[in-house]
Design a protein around this motif. Structure first.
Motif, PDB file in Angstrom:
ATOM      1  N   VAL A  23       1.022  -1.240   0.058  1.00  0.00           N
ATOM      2  CA  VAL A  23      -0.088  -0.150   0.076  1.00  0.00           C
ATOM      3  C   VAL A  23       0.896   1.341  -0.024  1.00  0.00           C
ATOM      4  O   VAL A  23       0.560   2.555  -0.593  1.00  0.00           O
ATOM      5  CB  VAL A  23      -0.721  -0.074   1.117  1.00  0.00           C
ATOM      6  CG1 VAL A  23      -1.991   0.946   1.758  1.00  0.00           C
ATOM      7  CG2 VAL A  23      -1.735  -1.353   1.670  1.00  0.00           C
ATOM      8  N   THR A  24       2.241   1.521   0.889  1.00  0.00           N
ATOM      9  CA  THR A  24       2.635   2.823   0.687  1.00  0.00           C
ATOM     10  C   THR A  24       3.857   2.796  -0.405  1.00  0.00           C
ATOM     11  O   THR A  24       4.210   4.197  -0.514  1.00  0.00           O
ATOM     12  CB  THR A  24       3.285   3.039   2.344  1.00  0.00           C
ATOM     13  OG1 THR A  24       4.603   1.489   2.074  1.00  0.00           O
ATOM     14  CG2 THR A  24       2.319   2.567   2.871  1.00  0.00           C
ATOM     15  N   THR A  25       3.773   1.913  -0.761  1.00  0.00           N
ATOM     16  CA  THR A  25       4.794   1.788  -2.160  1.00  0.00           C
ATOM     17  C   THR A  25       4.872   2.740  -3.380  1.00  0.00           C
ATOM     18  O   THR A  25       3.944   2.956  -3.459  1.00  0.00           O
ATOM     19  CB  THR A  25       5.618   0.566  -2.310  1.00  0.00           C
ATOM     20  OG1 THR A  25       6.715   1.202  -3.143  1.00  0.00           O
ATOM     21  CG2 THR A  25       5.009  -0.347  -3.188  1.00  0.00           C
ATOM     22  N   LYS A  26       5.993   3.449  -3.751  1.00  0.00           N
ATOM     23  CA  LYS A  26       5.613   4.525  -4.484  1.00  0.00           C
ATOM     24  C   LYS A  26       5.508   3.874  -5.950  1.00  0.00           C
ATOM     25  O   LYS A  26       5.302   4.423  -6.856  1.00  0.00           O
ATOM     26  CB  LYS A  26       6.338   5.459  -4.916  1.00  0.00           C
ATOM     27  CG  LYS A  26       5.817   6.362  -3.713  1.00  0.00           C
ATOM     28  CD  LYS A  26       6.852   7.704  -3.718  1.00  0.00           C
ATOM     29  CE  LYS A  26       6.373   8.819  -2.383  1.00  0.00           C
ATOM     30  NZ  LYS A  26       7.276   9.936  -2.011  1.00  0.00           N
ATOM     31  N   HIS A  27       6.548   2.432  -6.493  1.00  0.00           N
ATOM     32  CA  HIS A  27       6.651   1.682  -7.338  1.00  0.00           C
ATOM     33  C   HIS A  27       5.721   0.050  -7.589  1.00  0.00           C
ATOM     34  O   HIS A  27       5.319  -0.155  -7.012  1.00  0.00           O
ATOM     35  CB  HIS A  27       8.226   1.144  -7.268  1.00  0.00           C
ATOM     36  CG  HIS A  27       8.866   2.209  -7.198  1.00  0.00           C
ATOM     37  ND1 HIS A  27       9.857   2.185  -8.362  1.00  0.00           N
ATOM     38  CD2 HIS A  27       9.875   2.733  -5.846  1.00  0.00           C
ATOM     39  CE1 HIS A  27      10.459   3.424  -7.701  1.00  0.00           C
ATOM     40  NE2 HIS A  27      10.752   3.424  -6.258  1.00  0.00           N
ATOM     41  N   LEU A  28       5.498   0.232  -8.966  1.00  0.00           N
ATOM     42  CA  LEU A  28       3.764  -0.210  -9.232  1.00  0.00           C
ATOM     43  C   LEU A  28       4.853  -2.089  -8.932  1.00  0.00           C
ATOM     44  O   LEU A  28       3.240  -2.367  -8.425  1.00  0.00           O
ATOM     45  CB  LEU A  28       3.095   0.240 -10.773  1.00  0.00           C
ATOM     46  CG  LEU A  28       1.259  -0.314 -10.670  1.00  0.00           C
ATOM     47  CD1 LEU A  28       1.054  -0.235  -9.235  1.00  0.00           C
ATOM     48  CD2 LEU A  28       1.166   0.238 -11.861  1.00  0.00           C
ATOM     49  N   LEU A  87       0.545   8.134  -7.341  1.00  0.00           N
ATOM     50  CA  LEU A  87       0.553   7.198  -6.039  1.00  0.00           C
ATOM     51  C   LEU A  87       1.233   7.653  -4.787  1.00  0.00           C
ATOM     52  O   LEU A  87       1.151   7.237  -4.109  1.00  0.00           O
ATOM     53  CB  LEU A  87       1.803   5.750  -6.088  1.00  0.00           C
ATOM     54  CG  LEU A  87       1.287   5.407  -7.300  1.00  0.00           C
ATOM     55  CD1 LEU A  87       2.979   4.077  -7.259  1.00  0.00           C
ATOM     56  CD2 LEU A  87      -0.699   4.474  -7.322  1.00  0.00           C
ATOM     57  N   ASP A  88       1.748   9.407  -4.642  1.00  0.00           N
ATOM     58  CA  ASP A  88       2.155   9.985  -3.684  1.00  0.00           C
ATOM     59  C   ASP A  88       1.133  10.645  -3.067  1.00  0.00           C
ATOM     60  O   ASP A  88       0.337  11.584  -3.544  1.00  0.00           O
ATOM     61  CB  ASP A  88       2.877  10.639  -3.996  1.00  0.00           C
ATOM     62  CG  ASP A  88       4.073  11.281  -2.759  1.00  0.00           C
ATOM     63  OD1 ASP A  88       3.855  10.604  -1.478  1.00  0.00           O
ATOM     64  OD2 ASP A  88       4.289  12.313  -2.587  1.00  0.00           O
ATOM     65  N   ARG A  89       0.256   9.412  -2.469  1.00  0.00           N
ATOM     66  CA  ARG A  89      -1.366  11.134  -1.585  1.00  0.00           C
ATOM     67  C   ARG A  89      -1.256  10.303  -0.379  1.00  0.00           C
ATOM     68  O   ARG A  89      -0.242   9.870   0.166  1.00  0.00           O
ATOM     69  CB  ARG A  89      -1.887   9.803  -2.302  1.00  0.00           C
ATOM     70  CG  ARG A  89      -2.697   9.722  -3.730  1.00  0.00           C
ATOM     71  CD  ARG A  89      -4.090   9.791  -4.570  1.00  0.00           C
ATOM     72  NE  ARG A  89      -4.012   9.846  -5.274  1.00  0.00           N
ATOM     73  CZ  ARG A  89      -4.378   9.049  -6.776  1.00  0.00           C
ATOM     74  NH1 ARG A  89      -4.707   7.640  -5.423  1.00  0.00           N
ATOM     75  NH2 ARG A  89      -4.454   9.252  -7.537  1.00  0.00           N
ATOM     76  N   PRO A  90      -1.807  11.536   0.495  1.00  0.00           N
ATOM     77  CA  PRO A  90      -1.864  12.101   1.589  1.00  0.00           C
ATOM     78  C   PRO A  90      -1.800   9.704   2.715  1.00  0.00           C
ATOM     79  O   PRO A  90      -3.381   9.235   1.758  1.00  0.00           O
ATOM     80  CB  PRO A  90      -2.399  12.354   2.665  1.00  0.00           C
ATOM     81  CG  PRO A  90      -3.592  12.947   1.424  1.00  0.00           C
ATOM     82  CD  PRO A  90      -2.469  12.784  -0.024  1.00  0.00           C
ATOM     83  N   GLY A  91      -1.665   9.353   3.269  1.00  0.00           N
ATOM     84  CA  GLY A  91      -1.685   8.537   4.343  1.00  0.00           C
ATOM     85  C   GLY A  91      -2.250   8.055   5.402  1.00  0.00           C
ATOM     86  O   GLY A  91      -2.765   7.119   5.403  1.00  0.00           O
ATOM     87  N   TRP A  92      -2.459   9.535   6.121  1.00  0.00           N
ATOM     88  CA  TRP A  92      -3.372  10.145   7.165  1.00  0.00           C
ATOM     89  C   TRP A  92      -4.843   8.708   6.906  1.00  0.00           C
ATOM     90  O   TRP A  92      -5.698   8.240   7.354  1.00  0.00           O
ATOM     91  CB  TRP A  92      -3.234  10.674   7.773  1.00  0.00           C
ATOM     92  CG  TRP A  92      -4.233  12.088   7.087  1.00  0.00           C
ATOM     93  CD1 TRP A  92      -3.538  12.995   6.627  1.00  0.00           C
ATOM     94  CD2 TRP A  92      -5.471  11.980   6.829  1.00  0.00           C
ATOM     95  NE1 TRP A  92      -4.977  12.987   5.772  1.00  0.00           N
ATOM     96  CE2 TRP A  92      -5.600  13.043   6.092  1.00  0.00           C
ATOM     97  CE3 TRP A  92      -6.556  12.141   7.905  1.00  0.00           C
ATOM     98  CZ2 TRP A  92      -6.852  13.770   6.565  1.00  0.00           C
ATOM     99  CZ3 TRP A  92      -8.091  12.493   7.606  1.00  0.00           C
ATOM    100  CH2 TRP A  92      -8.144  13.658   6.898  1.00  0.00           C
ATOM    101  N   PRO A  93      -5.865   9.477   5.644  1.00  0.00           N
ATOM    102  CA  PRO A  93      -6.796   8.810   5.540  1.00  0.00           C
ATOM    103  C   PRO A  93      -6.902   7.272   5.647  1.00  0.00           C
ATOM    104  O   PRO A  93      -7.817   6.390   5.963  1.00  0.00           O
ATOM    105  CB  PRO A  93      -7.544   9.067   4.577  1.00  0.00           C
ATOM    106  CG  PRO A  93      -7.102  10.049   3.961  1.00  0.00           C
ATOM    107  CD  PRO A  93      -5.455   9.961   4.679  1.00  0.00           C
TER     108      PRO A  93
END
Length: 183
Positions: A23-28, A87-93
Motif C-alpha cells: 500500500v505504501t510503495t510508490k513503485h507499481l 501514487l504519492d497521496r496523503p496516507g493518514w485517511p
C-alpha cells in the motif's frame, strides 16, 4: 506458546509487513512483488494451520495466476515502472480507516472467543471439498474467470493504440507504425 504458534505469528507479521509495503510503495512493480510475499506468507500460515490444500491453492491461484496477470497488465499498459507521483497521496485517511477496521475486528474477535481455545473440526476429505466446490461454488469461480479474462483483454486493448481507431486515424497509425514513425 508452541513453535507452531511462534511460526504462525512470524508469518502473520511478514504478511502484514508486506501488505503495508504494497500500500505504501510508490513503485507499481514493487507493489506487485510485495503482494507475492504477502500471499506467500498467508500460504505459509495455511500450512501451519494444517490446511495444505488451501495453501497450495493459494500459491497456484493467487501467487501463480492473479499476481502474474497483474504484472502482465502493468507491463502491457506501459505503466510507469519507476516511482510515480500519482501514487504519492496523503496516507493518514488510509491509516485511519485501516486502523479503525483492525481495531474493530480485534474487539470483535476478543469478544467472540474470550481467549478460549477452540477445538478444530476433523480433517476434511478431498471428496467433501470437491462436493462443496463443484456444487456450491461453481458460479463464483466461473464469474472470477470471466472477470480475469476481461481484465486481460482490456489490458491488451489499452496497450495497443491502433485498436479502436476509425477510418483515416487507423490508416495513419498503421502507416506511421509501418514506416517507423516517419511520414
Amino acid at each position: 506458546m508452541t513453535g507452531a504458534d511462534l511460526l504462525l505469528l512470524a508469518l502473520g507479521a511478514v504478511a502484514v509487513g508486506a501488505g503495508v509495503l504494497v500500500v505504501t510503495t510508490k513503485h507499481l512493480v514493487r507493489a506487485g512483488l510485495y503482494l507475492v510475499v504477502c500471499l506467500g506468507a498467508l500460504a505459509g500460515d495455511y500450512l501451519v494451520l494444517g490446511a495444505e490444500l488451501v495453501a497450495w491453492v493459494q500459491v497456484l491461484i493467487y501467487v501463480g495466476a492473479v499476481v502474474v496477470l497483474l504484472l502482465f497488465a502493468v507491463m502491457l499498459t506501459r505503466a510507469p515502472i519507476g516511482a510515480s507521483d500519482d501514487l504519492d497521496r496523503p496516507g493518514w485517511p488510509a491509516a485511519l480507516i485501516g486502523g479503525g477496521a483492525g481495531l474493530g475486528l480485534s474487539v470483535l474477535l476478543v469478544d467472540a472467543y474470550r481467549w478460549s481455545t477452540v477445538t478444530m473440526p476433523g480433517a476434511g476429505t478431498a471428496e467433501r471439498l470437491g462436493e462443496q466446490i463443484f456444487r456450491s461454488w461453481v458460479l463464483p469461480f466461473e464469474v472470477l474467470s470471466v472477470l480475469l479474462l476481461s481484465a486481460l483483454v482490456g489490458a491488451v486493448v489499452l496497450s495497443r493504440p491502433d485498436i479502436g481507431r476509425r477510418g483515416d486515424d487507423a490508416e495513419a497509425a498503421t502507416g506511421s507504425m509501418a514506416s517507423g514513425g516517419r511520414r
